[in-house]
Design a protein around this motif. Sequence first.
Motif, mmCIF file in Angstrom:
data_model
loop_
_atom_site.group_PDB
_atom_site.id
_atom_site.type_symbol
_atom_site.label_atom_id
_atom_site.label_comp_id
_atom_site.label_asym_id
_atom_site.label_seq_id
_atom_site.Cartn_x
_atom_site.Cartn_y
_atom_site.Cartn_z
ATOM 1 N N TYR A 175 10.013 -3.326 -2.572
ATOM 2 C CA TYR A 175 9.269 -3.803 -1.464
ATOM 3 C C TYR A 175 10.393 -3.946 -0.345
ATOM 4 C CZ TYR A 175 6.981 -6.590 2.110
ATOM 5 O OH TYR A 175 6.869 -7.163 3.279
ATOM 6 N N ALA A 176 11.607 -4.252 -0.634
ATOM 7 C CA ALA A 176 12.650 -4.592 0.459
ATOM 8 C C ALA A 176 12.845 -3.065 1.123
ATOM 9 C CB ALA A 176 13.926 -4.917 0.056
ATOM 10 N N ILE A 177 12.800 -2.157 0.381
ATOM 11 C CA ILE A 177 12.945 -0.624 0.822
ATOM 12 C C ILE A 177 11.822 -0.392 1.675
ATOM 13 C CG2 ILE A 177 13.075 1.778 0.231
ATOM 14 C CD1 ILE A 177 14.586 0.811 -2.550
ATOM 15 N N ALA A 178 10.541 -0.613 1.175
ATOM 16 C CA ALA A 178 9.370 -0.405 2.093
ATOM 17 C C ALA A 178 9.334 -1.158 3.335
ATOM 18 C CB ALA A 178 8.094 -0.700 1.195
ATOM 19 N N GLU A 179 9.740 -2.371 3.209
ATOM 20 C CA GLU A 179 9.791 -3.500 4.578
ATOM 21 C C GLU A 179 10.759 -2.814 5.408
ATOM 22 O OE1 GLU A 179 9.754 -7.959 5.855
ATOM 23 O OE2 GLU A 179 10.853 -7.299 4.076
ATOM 24 N N GLU A 180 11.970 -2.280 5.110
ATOM 25 C CA GLU A 180 13.128 -1.857 5.828
ATOM 26 C C GLU A 180 12.588 -0.449 6.657
ATOM 27 O OE1 GLU A 180 17.308 0.644 4.988
ATOM 28 O OE2 GLU A 180 16.921 -1.374 4.128
ATOM 29 N N THR A 181 11.823 0.410 5.787
ATOM 30 C CA THR A 181 11.405 1.513 6.197
ATOM 31 C C THR A 181 10.301 1.510 7.453
ATOM 32 O OG1 THR A 181 11.732 2.763 4.153
ATOM 33 C CG2 THR A 181 10.250 3.745 5.578
ATOM 34 N N TYR A 182 9.362 0.505 7.023
ATOM 35 C CA TYR A 182 8.303 -0.008 7.903
ATOM 36 C C TYR A 182 8.624 -0.493 9.275
ATOM 37 C CZ TYR A 182 4.313 -2.538 9.921
ATOM 38 O OH TYR A 182 3.416 -3.302 10.656
ATOM 39 N N THR A 183 9.709 -1.348 9.287
ATOM 40 C CA THR A 183 10.515 -1.848 10.495
ATOM 41 C C THR A 183 11.199 -0.739 11.114
ATOM 42 O OG1 THR A 183 10.631 -4.029 9.283
ATOM 43 C CG2 THR A 183 12.365 -3.692 11.187
ATOM 44 N N ALA A 184 12.119 -0.058 10.652
ATOM 45 C CA ALA A 184 12.429 1.172 11.292
ATOM 46 C C ALA A 184 11.602 2.062 12.077
ATOM 47 C CB ALA A 184 13.549 1.851 10.292
ATOM 48 N N LEU A 185 10.339 2.192 11.364
ATOM 49 C CA LEU A 185 9.285 3.431 11.736
ATOM 50 C C LEU A 185 8.775 2.809 12.987
ATOM 51 C CD1 LEU A 185 7.771 5.646 11.187
ATOM 52 C CD2 LEU A 185 6.097 4.119 9.880
ATOM 53 N N LEU A 186 8.588 1.281 13.319
ATOM 54 C CA LEU A 186 8.045 0.881 14.333
ATOM 55 C C LEU A 186 9.180 0.551 15.346
ATOM 56 C CD1 LEU A 186 6.023 -2.263 13.034
ATOM 57 C CD2 LEU A 186 5.313 -0.364 13.890
ATOM 58 N N GLN A 242 -0.696 -3.838 -9.841
ATOM 59 C CA GLN A 242 0.412 -4.639 -10.245
ATOM 60 C C GLN A 242 1.147 -4.967 -8.855
ATOM 61 O OE1 GLN A 242 2.920 -2.726 -13.201
ATOM 62 N NE2 GLN A 242 1.147 -2.407 -14.482
ATOM 63 N N ALA A 243 1.824 -5.923 -9.093
ATOM 64 C CA ALA A 243 2.987 -6.204 -7.690
ATOM 65 C C ALA A 243 4.115 -5.426 -7.733
ATOM 66 C CB ALA A 243 3.270 -7.906 -7.900
ATOM 67 N N ALA A 244 4.574 -5.424 -6.318
ATOM 68 C CA ALA A 244 5.698 -4.520 -6.346
ATOM 69 C C ALA A 244 6.843 -5.172 -6.714
ATOM 70 C CB ALA A 244 5.836 -4.047 -4.694
ATOM 71 N N VAL A 249 4.690 5.297 6.007
ATOM 72 C CA VAL A 249 5.843 4.487 5.377
ATOM 73 C C VAL A 249 5.887 5.251 4.099
ATOM 74 C CG1 VAL A 249 6.514 2.329 4.277
ATOM 75 C CG2 VAL A 249 5.579 2.518 6.717
ATOM 76 N N ALA A 250 4.954 5.405 3.154
ATOM 77 C CA ALA A 250 4.833 6.029 1.829
ATOM 78 C C ALA A 250 5.735 7.444 1.929
ATOM 79 C CB ALA A 250 3.604 6.263 1.166
ATOM 80 N N MET A 251 5.153 8.219 2.986
ATOM 81 C CA MET A 251 6.006 9.464 3.046
ATOM 82 C C MET A 251 7.331 9.389 3.191
ATOM 83 S SD MET A 251 4.962 12.376 6.074
ATOM 84 C CE MET A 251 5.568 11.458 7.206
ATOM 85 N N ARG A 252 7.916 8.301 3.803
ATOM 86 C CA ARG A 252 9.450 8.169 4.064
ATOM 87 C C ARG A 252 10.376 7.447 3.191
ATOM 88 N NH1 ARG A 252 10.371 7.774 10.639
ATOM 89 N NH2 ARG A 252 9.390 9.703 11.164
ATOM 90 N N LEU A 253 9.473 6.872 2.087
ATOM 91 C CA LEU A 253 10.313 6.219 1.073
ATOM 92 C C LEU A 253 11.156 7.292 0.181
ATOM 93 C CD1 LEU A 253 7.452 3.862 -0.246
ATOM 94 C CD2 LEU A 253 9.470 3.128 1.121
ATOM 95 N N ARG A 257 0.738 -1.246 -0.201
ATOM 96 C CA ARG A 257 0.145 0.031 -0.057
ATOM 97 C C ARG A 257 0.912 1.310 -0.061
ATOM 98 N NH1 ARG A 257 -5.423 1.494 -0.772
ATOM 99 N NH2 ARG A 257 -5.406 3.720 0.442
ATOM 100 N N ALA A 258 1.886 1.389 0.989
ATOM 101 C CA ALA A 258 2.706 2.499 0.641
ATOM 102 C C ALA A 258 3.575 2.538 -0.414
ATOM 103 C CB ALA A 258 3.779 2.252 1.943
ATOM 104 N N LEU A 259 3.926 1.644 -1.060
ATOM 105 C CA LEU A 259 4.546 1.906 -2.357
ATOM 106 C C LEU A 259 3.418 2.248 -3.594
ATOM 107 C CD1 LEU A 259 6.622 -1.606 -2.543
ATOM 108 C CD2 LEU A 259 7.516 0.830 -2.594
ATOM 109 N N ARG A 260 2.356 1.992 -3.257
ATOM 110 C CA ARG A 260 1.099 2.474 -4.314
ATOM 111 C C ARG A 260 0.719 3.999 -4.149
ATOM 112 N NH1 ARG A 260 -2.177 -3.142 -4.356
ATOM 113 N NH2 ARG A 260 -0.860 -4.158 -5.961
ATOM 114 N N LEU A 261 0.803 4.137 -2.854
ATOM 115 C CA LEU A 261 0.540 5.775 -2.412
ATOM 116 C C LEU A 261 1.737 6.583 -2.717
ATOM 117 C CD1 LEU A 261 -0.851 5.259 1.234
ATOM 118 C CD2 LEU A 261 -2.058 5.893 -0.811
#
Length: 107
Positions: A30-41, A23-25, A71-75, A11-15
Amino acid sequence: MTKTALDVGTRALRLAGRTPWGQAAEAEDYAIAEETYTALLAEFSEARGMAFEWGEDAVPDTLFLPLAGIVAMRLPGSGYDGRQEWKDLYAYVFPDDRVEPARVDYF
């Protein structure tokens, strides 16, 4: 139904406009989004004092959209404005539980 880190990242990548809707990421995005999400938590827990009862792969529905927006904002390279998502997250985590003052009629 709870959402997973994959749901939040997608969802973050789409936003952020990195993945077209429907379409699939790509794996790298996706690795960047997941890393951002984990760091955010981790930031929420360590720097902002937010304690959650759920893990990164069991996001409650009420927090799915706010977290994906943040997460989208921080990508990297994203122009997404996630200020409203921050407000929504804070309202959920720190609810305004003040009691309304009693109405007093002065004479």
